[in-house]
Design a protein around this motif. Sequence first.
Motif, PDB file in Angstrom:
ATOM      1  N   ASP A 152       0.834  -1.200   0.000  1.00  0.00           N
ATOM      2  CA  ASP A 152       0.000   0.000   0.000  1.00  0.00           C
ATOM      3  C   ASP A 152       0.874   1.257   0.000  1.00  0.00           C
ATOM      4  O   ASP A 152       1.874   1.325   0.731  1.00  0.00           O
ATOM      5  N   PRO A 153       0.546   2.262  -0.802  1.00  0.00           N
ATOM      6  CA  PRO A 153       1.348   3.496  -0.826  1.00  0.00           C
ATOM      7  C   PRO A 153       1.417   4.208   0.520  1.00  0.00           C
ATOM      8  O   PRO A 153       2.335   4.999   0.750  1.00  0.00           O
ATOM      9  N   HIS A 154       0.462   3.931   1.391  1.00  0.00           N
ATOM     10  CA  HIS A 154       0.435   4.565   2.715  1.00  0.00           C
ATOM     11  C   HIS A 154       0.782   3.567   3.823  1.00  0.00           C
ATOM     12  O   HIS A 154       0.426   3.775   4.978  1.00  0.00           O
ATOM     13  N   ARG A 176       6.941   0.924   0.080  1.00  0.00           N
ATOM     14  CA  ARG A 176       7.158   2.367  -0.098  1.00  0.00           C
ATOM     15  C   ARG A 176       8.477   2.815   0.533  1.00  0.00           C
ATOM     16  O   ARG A 176       9.158   3.695  -0.004  1.00  0.00           O
TER      17      ARG A 176
END
Length: 223
Positions: A152-154, A176
């Motif tokens: 997940d990007p976050h 990331r």
Amino acid sequence: MNFLKYPDSEMMAMDVANMLADELGEALHHEERICFAVPGGTTPGPVFDDLCAVDIDWSRVDVVPTDERWVPEDHPRSNARLIKERLLVNKAAKARFLPLCAAQHAPQDVLAELESQIASELPIAVALMGMGADMHTASLFPGAAGLVEALDPHAPILVPVARDDLEEPRVTFSARVLNGALSKHILITGQDKRDALRASRNLPVEKAPIQAILEAATVHWTP
């Protein structure tokens, strides 16, 4: 992606160690402290053997595993053990080691504490990573519990990962954080891994997690 081919593993180890030393030295010209992320496994060992003798200011380098098996540091499968035995010796013994595991606790009980020791050292200045024939990197395994969160990007800094065929739970840097390294190097050996790398370019990242960190990375390969 930049792809470099070497005639043998000895030449690859020497060249990669020199490249890493140059990049670490350059980063130390610009920052008071830098973070150097490295893998476990057998492939990086010869690189560590060469790199540990390099004359840079290791006292300002924080060395951290890209991922870790949830085992004590003296366990034969511990990435920390390999890193301490092969890299954090000679001149590199002055570096500070940041662990990803506190095996006396459950991962969910100490991940926040482990993250707090790492957060202020990010982004990673230089990351050395590997890749399995299944196209995993660090502990970003296809089909693993925790992979979706780790991609997940976050995502948080660290993510616990498990899969039925893995011998123990693991903790990994999220994609990331790995992809955010200012310099990325990937070591692979053997035709099977080169074929896997080629195949990964046509697969979604969930099936080929290596895709999450390939952009602007340098891949080093020897047959």
